[in-house]
Scaffold this motif. Structure first.
Motif, mmCIF file in Angstrom:
data_model
loop_
_atom_site.group_PDB
_atom_site.id
_atom_site.type_symbol
_atom_site.label_atom_id
_atom_site.label_comp_id
_atom_site.label_asym_id
_atom_site.label_seq_id
_atom_site.Cartn_x
_atom_site.Cartn_y
_atom_site.Cartn_z
ATOM 1 N N GLN A 2 0.835 -1.194 0.000
ATOM 2 C CA GLN A 2 0.000 0.000 0.000
ATOM 3 C C GLN A 2 0.869 1.243 0.000
ATOM 4 N N ARG A 3 0.438 2.228 -0.807
ATOM 5 C CA ARG A 3 1.179 3.489 -0.835
ATOM 6 C C ARG A 3 0.193 4.639 -0.932
ATOM 7 N N VAL A 4 0.466 5.672 -0.155
ATOM 8 C CA VAL A 4 -0.399 6.857 -0.137
ATOM 9 C C VAL A 4 0.223 7.958 -0.979
ATOM 10 N N PHE A 5 -0.598 8.616 -1.796
ATOM 11 C CA PHE A 5 -0.153 9.822 -2.505
ATOM 12 C C PHE A 5 -1.228 10.880 -2.382
ATOM 13 N N SER A 6 -0.823 12.134 -2.160
ATOM 14 C CA SER A 6 -1.759 13.238 -2.327
ATOM 15 C C SER A 6 -1.010 14.516 -2.657
ATOM 16 N N GLY A 7 -1.754 15.505 -3.126
ATOM 17 C CA GLY A 7 -1.144 16.767 -3.541
ATOM 18 C C GLY A 7 -1.939 17.970 -3.079
ATOM 19 N N VAL A 8 -1.243 19.084 -2.937
ATOM 20 C CA VAL A 8 -1.876 20.365 -2.610
ATOM 21 C C VAL A 8 -1.271 21.430 -3.528
ATOM 22 N N GLN A 9 -2.118 22.295 -4.069
ATOM 23 C CA GLN A 9 -1.629 23.326 -4.977
ATOM 24 C C GLN A 9 -1.006 24.496 -4.219
ATOM 25 N N GLY A 21 -9.858 18.804 5.669
ATOM 26 C CA GLY A 21 -10.306 17.860 4.639
ATOM 27 C C GLY A 21 -9.183 16.953 4.163
ATOM 28 N N ALA A 22 -7.956 17.446 4.178
ATOM 29 C CA ALA A 22 -6.872 16.679 3.571
ATOM 30 C C ALA A 22 -5.672 16.495 4.515
ATOM 31 N N ILE A 23 -5.044 17.585 4.926
ATOM 32 C CA ILE A 23 -3.735 17.490 5.597
ATOM 33 C C ILE A 23 -3.800 16.700 6.912
ATOM 34 N N VAL A 24 -4.905 16.860 7.664
ATOM 35 C CA VAL A 24 -5.048 16.083 8.906
ATOM 36 C C VAL A 24 -4.978 14.574 8.612
ATOM 37 N N ASN A 25 -5.583 14.184 7.498
ATOM 38 C CA ASN A 25 -5.533 12.763 7.137
ATOM 39 C C ASN A 25 -4.159 12.353 6.611
ATOM 40 N N PHE A 26 -3.440 13.294 5.977
ATOM 41 C CA PHE A 26 -2.052 12.991 5.556
ATOM 42 C C PHE A 26 -1.243 12.604 6.800
ATOM 43 N N VAL A 27 -1.435 13.397 7.857
ATOM 44 C CA VAL A 27 -0.654 13.204 9.074
ATOM 45 C C VAL A 27 -0.975 11.840 9.700
ATOM 46 N N LYS A 28 -2.271 11.502 9.720
ATOM 47 C CA LYS A 28 -2.682 10.223 10.320
ATOM 48 C C LYS A 28 -2.131 9.034 9.560
ATOM 49 N N LEU A 29 -2.207 9.113 8.221
ATOM 50 C CA LEU A 29 -1.834 7.959 7.399
ATOM 51 C C LEU A 29 -0.352 7.621 7.484
ATOM 52 N N GLU A 64 5.609 27.735 1.231
ATOM 53 C CA GLU A 64 4.611 27.824 2.298
ATOM 54 C C GLU A 64 3.840 26.508 2.461
ATOM 55 N N VAL A 65 3.457 25.875 1.348
ATOM 56 C CA VAL A 65 2.751 24.586 1.460
ATOM 57 C C VAL A 65 3.683 23.534 2.065
ATOM 58 N N THR A 66 4.934 23.552 1.638
ATOM 59 C CA THR A 66 5.920 22.614 2.209
ATOM 60 C C THR A 66 6.017 22.827 3.714
ATOM 61 N N ALA A 67 6.107 24.094 4.112
ATOM 62 C CA ALA A 67 6.186 24.429 5.544
ATOM 63 C C ALA A 67 4.926 23.960 6.268
ATOM 64 N N ALA A 68 3.768 24.093 5.626
ATOM 65 C CA ALA A 68 2.513 23.660 6.251
ATOM 66 C C ALA A 68 2.515 22.150 6.477
ATOM 67 N N PHE A 69 2.988 21.400 5.488
ATOM 68 C CA PHE A 69 3.063 19.937 5.651
ATOM 69 C C PHE A 69 3.897 19.580 6.880
ATOM 70 N N ILE A 70 5.054 20.206 6.977
ATOM 71 C CA ILE A 70 5.969 19.874 8.073
ATOM 72 C C ILE A 70 5.395 20.369 9.411
ATOM 73 N N ALA A 71 4.871 21.594 9.407
ATOM 74 C CA ALA A 71 4.316 22.167 10.637
ATOM 75 C C ALA A 71 3.126 21.342 11.131
ATOM 76 N N ALA A 72 2.357 20.774 10.210
ATOM 77 C CA ALA A 72 1.193 19.969 10.607
ATOM 78 C C ALA A 72 1.607 18.624 11.190
ATOM 79 N N GLY A 73 2.857 18.221 10.941
ATOM 80 C CA GLY A 73 3.339 16.989 11.567
ATOM 81 C C GLY A 73 3.784 15.892 10.614
ATOM 82 N N ILE A 74 3.904 16.189 9.332
ATOM 83 C CA ILE A 74 4.432 15.175 8.408
ATOM 84 C C ILE A 74 5.958 15.152 8.541
ATOM 85 N N ASP A 75 6.487 13.952 8.680
ATOM 86 C CA ASP A 75 7.928 13.790 8.874
ATOM 87 C C ASP A 75 8.615 13.587 7.518
#
Ligand code: TYM
Length: 346
Positions: A2-9, A21-29, A64-75
């Motif tokens: 299994q592999r997860v992919f998603s994108g944000v503009q 809607g999206a980033i919280v679930n990125f963090v969980k997965l 800024e989106v990259t920073a948001a991913f990391i700030a939200a908790g994606i490693d």
């Protein structure tokens, strides 16, 4: 596997809808899956340059989106964070898929109709082709799960149609190459939680969006505590107190939206929120919502600000992520070329 992919503009004004809607679930997965999260700069440029803002804005918004991913908790060490344009295979596979997808399929895409508006002759070809590039983003990694908000459901269906048609059209060749009976998986949308469609704070029938001219319609991830408090206090409501069950929300879109936002921020189901606040006036509910939103969002805003100023760090995350993504994408393209009969160096 299994592999997860998603994108944000990277189009500016990342908002609470993108987050819940999206980033919280990125963090969980990331606890259970290998994840690839992409800043889709090639998608951002499908609208007129006056809208996406030009080179300085694109650079700023990508960071800024990259920073948001990391700030939200994606490693970014355990998972992949990168920007789309650094992996040429996305655009390469999109060409192949342009030859698989049918005009009739794209003509049904509601997001194109909304975004192109009345002046369709003047929309870019890229805007029309947007969903094909999106299918390529997902399938170039042969991703199996795609966390997104409700509004992306139709694009995911198109992605599955493209995967299926490719698998069918080339079934014999796929088997002859020893690649089994299908090459691309059927990616599953992951649309979960109490806030899969966050609505405008000014109008409960309109989706919260980056492009709404009223800043009061949305909570931006970069908003400070004062802005969050003001926007929630000014959010449209109705005169009735909150119901204690979900069926009382069916005809009350603004109330439903605020309850969904509260539930998503608190990480509990809407029924729990209604059990707690049923019978309460909006004034009381809103002040709890302000406290919760500030508690959950302020640390992210602070960290985003700090990180997005650190170009050296952010750009190195994107470069390293791109290098790792490219290895997977290149492997998929080798298979695609062999399946289709494109002669390549061995
Ligand atoms: P974008 O940048 O417009 O939105 C990013 C994510 O936020 C979700 N979203 C919302 N969720 C709930 N309520 C809202 N009001 C709301 N507004 C936005 C979107 O559903 C999305 O998950 N086309 C994608 C970007 C993309 C992509 C991909 C996604 C490009 N390639 C491959 C997944 C897989 C998009 O809408 O981005």
């Amino acid at each position: 596997t299994q592999r997860v992919f998603s994108g944000v503009q990277p189009t500016g004004n990342l908002h609470l809808g993108n987050y819940l809607g999206a980033i919280v679930n990125f963090v969980k997965l990331q606890e259970t899956h290998n994840c690839i999260y992409c800043v889709v700069d090639l998608h951002a440029i499908t609208v007129p340059v006056t809208v996406w803002g030009g080179p300085d804005e694109l650079r700023r918004n990508t960071r800024e989106v990259t920073a948001a991913f990391i700030a939200a908790g994606i490693d970014p060490n355990k998972h992949i964070i990168f920007n789309q344009s650094q992996v040429a295979e996305h655009a390469e596979l999109a060409w192949v898929f342009n030859c698989v997808a049918r005009l009739g399929w794209l003509n049904r895409m509601t997001q194109f109709k909304e975004k192109a508006g009345k002046d369709r002759e003047n929309a870019s070809i890229g805007l029309y082709d947007y969903p094909v590039l999106m299918a390529s983003d997902i399938l170039v990694y042969r991703a199996t799960h795609v966390p997104v908000g409700e509004d992306q459901k139709q694009h995911l269906e198109l992605t599955r149609d493209i995967a299926q048609k490719f698998n069918n059209d080339f079934a014999e060749s796929i088997a002859a190459q020893g690649l089994g009976d299908s090459y691309f998986p059927m990616p599953e949308p992951v649309i979960t939680g109490p806030a899969t469609r966050v609505m405008s704070l000014r109008d409960g029938t309109k989706k919260m969006s980056k492009s709404d001219p009223s800043d009061y319609s949305r909570i931006n991830l970069t908003d400070d505590a004062d802005a969050i408090a003001q926007k929630i206090r000014k959010a449209k409501t109705d005169p009735e107190p909150l119901p204690s069950e979900e069926k009382g929300l069916e005809t009350r879109p603004e109330a439903d939206n605020l309850v969904g936002i509260y539930a998503a921020l608190a990480g509990k189901p809407k029924t729990d929120v209604l059990a707690e606040f049923g019978g309460a006036q909006f004034s009381a509910f809103k002040s709890s919502l302000v406290d919760l939103a500030v508690e959950k969002l302020s640390p992210i805003a602070g960290e985003m600000k700090r990180l997005s100023a650190d170009h050296g760090y952010v750009d190195s995350v994107l470069a390293s992520g791109s290098d790792r993504a490219r290895v997977i994408a290149a492997e998929t393209m080798v298979g695609v070329k062999d399946i289709m009969g494109m002669v390549r160096k061995r």
